[in-house]
Design a protein around this motif. Structure first.
Motif, PDB file in Angstrom:
ATOM      1  N   PRO A   1       0.842  -1.203   0.000  1.00  0.00           N
ATOM      2  CA  PRO A   1       0.000   0.000   0.000  1.00  0.00           C
ATOM      3  C   PRO A   1       0.878   1.255   0.000  1.00  0.00           C
ATOM      4  N   VAL A   2       0.382   2.289  -0.641  1.00  0.00           N
ATOM      5  CA  VAL A   2       1.123   3.546  -0.722  1.00  0.00           C
ATOM      6  C   VAL A   2       0.138   4.691  -0.504  1.00  0.00           C
ATOM      7  N   THR A   3       0.542   5.672   0.274  1.00  0.00           N
ATOM      8  CA  THR A   3      -0.291   6.860   0.477  1.00  0.00           C
ATOM      9  C   THR A   3       0.485   8.098   0.087  1.00  0.00           C
ATOM     10  N   LEU A   4      -0.137   8.898  -0.756  1.00  0.00           N
ATOM     11  CA  LEU A   4       0.418  10.180  -1.165  1.00  0.00           C
ATOM     12  C   LEU A   4      -0.396  11.286  -0.503  1.00  0.00           C
ATOM     13  N   ARG A   5       0.313  12.340  -0.112  1.00  0.00           N
ATOM     14  CA  ARG A   5      -0.352  13.424   0.593  1.00  0.00           C
ATOM     15  C   ARG A   5      -0.298  14.721  -0.201  1.00  0.00           C
ATOM     16  N   CYS A   6      -1.422  15.414  -0.195  1.00  0.00           N
ATOM     17  CA  CYS A   6      -1.501  16.751  -0.774  1.00  0.00           C
ATOM     18  C   CYS A   6      -1.930  17.700   0.331  1.00  0.00           C
ATOM     19  N   HIS A   7      -1.185  18.777   0.483  1.00  0.00           N
ATOM     20  CA  HIS A   7      -1.476  19.748   1.523  1.00  0.00           C
ATOM     21  C   HIS A   7      -1.592  21.136   0.916  1.00  0.00           C
ATOM     22  N   GLN A   8      -2.659  21.863   1.278  1.00  0.00           N
ATOM     23  CA  GLN A   8      -2.839  23.216   0.756  1.00  0.00           C
ATOM     24  C   GLN A   8      -3.015  24.206   1.901  1.00  0.00           C
ATOM     25  N   THR A   9      -2.597  25.424   1.642  1.00  0.00           N
ATOM     26  CA  THR A   9      -2.743  26.484   2.643  1.00  0.00           C
ATOM     27  C   THR A   9      -3.677  27.586   2.144  1.00  0.00           C
ATOM     28  N   GLU A  10      -4.435  27.294   1.077  1.00  0.00           N
ATOM     29  CA  GLU A  10      -5.303  28.304   0.454  1.00  0.00           C
ATOM     30  C   GLU A  10      -6.742  28.221   0.942  1.00  0.00           C
ATOM     31  N   ASN A  11      -7.054  27.223   1.709  1.00  0.00           N
ATOM     32  CA  ASN A  11      -8.409  27.038   2.226  1.00  0.00           C
ATOM     33  C   ASN A  11      -9.447  26.859   1.113  1.00  0.00           C
ATOM     34  N   HIS A  12      -9.014  26.260  -0.008  1.00  0.00           N
ATOM     35  CA  HIS A  12      -9.952  26.012  -1.090  1.00  0.00           C
ATOM     36  C   HIS A  12     -10.755  24.746  -0.803  1.00  0.00           C
ATOM     37  N   ARG A  13     -11.986  24.780  -1.245  1.00  0.00           N
ATOM     38  CA  ARG A  13     -12.887  23.667  -0.946  1.00  0.00           C
ATOM     39  C   ARG A  13     -12.631  22.456  -1.855  1.00  0.00           C
ATOM     40  N   TYR A  14     -12.291  22.697  -3.118  1.00  0.00           N
ATOM     41  CA  TYR A  14     -12.196  21.619  -4.089  1.00  0.00           C
ATOM     42  C   TYR A  14     -10.739  21.193  -4.294  1.00  0.00           C
ATOM     43  N   MET A  15     -10.548  19.878  -4.279  1.00  0.00           N
ATOM     44  CA  MET A  15      -9.215  19.311  -4.501  1.00  0.00           C
ATOM     45  C   MET A  15      -9.323  18.115  -5.433  1.00  0.00           C
ATOM     46  N   TYR A  16      -8.241  17.842  -6.157  1.00  0.00           N
ATOM     47  CA  TYR A  16      -8.262  16.821  -7.204  1.00  0.00           C
ATOM     48  C   TYR A  16      -6.955  16.048  -7.187  1.00  0.00           C
ATOM     49  N   TRP A  17      -7.025  14.780  -7.582  1.00  0.00           N
ATOM     50  CA  TRP A  17      -5.842  13.966  -7.833  1.00  0.00           C
ATOM     51  C   TRP A  17      -5.863  13.520  -9.291  1.00  0.00           C
ATOM     52  N   TYR A  18      -4.716  13.742  -9.965  1.00  0.00           N
ATOM     53  CA  TYR A  18      -4.545  13.319 -11.350  1.00  0.00           C
ATOM     54  C   TYR A  18      -3.330  12.396 -11.436  1.00  0.00           C
ATOM     55  N   ARG A  19      -3.324  11.600 -12.508  1.00  0.00           N
ATOM     56  CA  ARG A  19      -2.102  10.930 -12.891  1.00  0.00           C
ATOM     57  C   ARG A  19      -1.726  11.390 -14.298  1.00  0.00           C
ATOM     58  N   GLN A  20      -0.426  11.483 -14.525  1.00  0.00           N
ATOM     59  CA  GLN A  20       0.075  11.949 -15.804  1.00  0.00           C
ATOM     60  C   GLN A  20       0.885  10.844 -16.457  1.00  0.00           C
ATOM     61  N   ASP A  21       0.467  10.434 -17.634  1.00  0.00           N
ATOM     62  CA  ASP A  21       1.143   9.362 -18.358  1.00  0.00           C
ATOM     63  C   ASP A  21       1.327   9.766 -19.812  1.00  0.00           C
ATOM     64  N   PRO A  22       2.446   9.415 -20.418  1.00  0.00           N
ATOM     65  CA  PRO A  22       2.662   9.748 -21.839  1.00  0.00           C
ATOM     66  C   PRO A  22       1.532   9.208 -22.707  1.00  0.00           C
ATOM     67  N   GLY A  23       1.044  10.058 -23.591  1.00  0.00           N
ATOM     68  CA  GLY A  23      -0.008   9.652 -24.502  1.00  0.00           C
ATOM     69  C   GLY A  23      -1.409   9.743 -23.934  1.00  0.00           C
ATOM     70  N   HIS A  24      -1.505   9.954 -22.629  1.00  0.00           N
ATOM     71  CA  HIS A  24      -2.821  10.048 -21.978  1.00  0.00           C
ATOM     72  C   HIS A  24      -3.082  11.414 -21.372  1.00  0.00           C
ATOM     73  N   GLY A  25      -2.069  12.222 -21.284  1.00  0.00           N
ATOM     74  CA  GLY A  25      -2.257  13.523 -20.654  1.00  0.00           C
ATOM     75  C   GLY A  25      -2.523  13.373 -19.173  1.00  0.00           C
TER      76      GLY A  25
END
Lengths: 113, 114
Positions: free
Chosen positions: B18-42
């Protein structure tokens, strides 16, 4: 589903030549469209948004509703423009979109000296 | 850069762990997203969050789960990593709906599954 298409995976030009990166979309109504740029191993950053109609780093992009296109143009390419460019549009035409964006596949621009 | 950080920035792990990745923001924005980037798929959306404890699936959610227990943190977990999940992962935030659809991105996490 809303789609954003970038037909060119790779684009090579020489320094000083004009460059055009193509983007087509399949949204109805008045979509919000963006161009993002990613320099080597860096985060994506916003280059242009169509609603602001501004020119950033010499790049411009015009929304053509008739052709459903949002091509990115620069009259004289520079070596520092070499990067990955993504076209993106809002994820849903209406309803609850949750701010989602749909990205094209990206175009790698290489500007040769 | 908007106040977005990701950790770790690089990780090599073995298949099945298992692997956990963390995203931390200091902007107090409500919406957050996770993307993956792969060649040919954007960039492809994995999961997104529209508030604390409010999350939903994106287009490539199989094999991933997320959690958001507070506004500033959005965690992405690969429940049992596979080689097909080798990718660069980006987190993004948005001012939506109070602002435009513009998203601000983190620096990315390069994950290699061996």
């Amino acid at each position: 589903a809303q789609r954003v298409t970038q037909p060119e995976k790779l684009l090579s030009v020489f320094k000083g030549a004009p460059v055009e990166l193509k983007c087509n979309y399949s949204y109805s109504g008045s979509p919000e469209l963006f161009w993002y740029v990613q320099y080597s191993r860096q985060r994506l950053q916003l280059l242009l948004r169509h609603i602001s109609r501004e020119s950033i780093k010499g790049f411009t992009a015009d929304l053509n509703k008739g052709e459903t296109s949002f091509h990115l143009k620069k009259p004289f390419a520079q070596e520092e423009d070499s990067a990955m460019y993504y076209c993106a549009g809002q994820g849903n035409a209406g309803g609850t979109s949750y701010g989602k964006l749909t990205f094209g596949q990206g175009t790698i621009l290489t500007v040769h000296p | 850069d908007a106040g977005i950080t990701q950790s770790p920035r690089h990780k090599v792990t073995e298949t099945g762990t298992p692997v956990t990745l963390r995203c931390h923001q200091t902007e107090n924005h409500r919406y957050m997203y996770w993307y993956r980037q792969d060649p040919g798929h954007g960039l492809r959306l994995i999961h997104y969050s529209y508030g604390v404890k409010d999350t939903d699936k994106g287009e490539v959610s199989d094999g991933y789960s997320v959690s958001r227990s507070k506004t500033e943190d959005f965690l992405l977990t690969l429940e049992s990593a596979t080689s097909s999940q080798t990718s660069v992962y980006f987190c993004a935030i948005s001012e939506f709906p109070s602002g435009s659809y513009e998203q601000y991105f983190g620096p990315g996490t390069r994950l290699t599954v061996t």
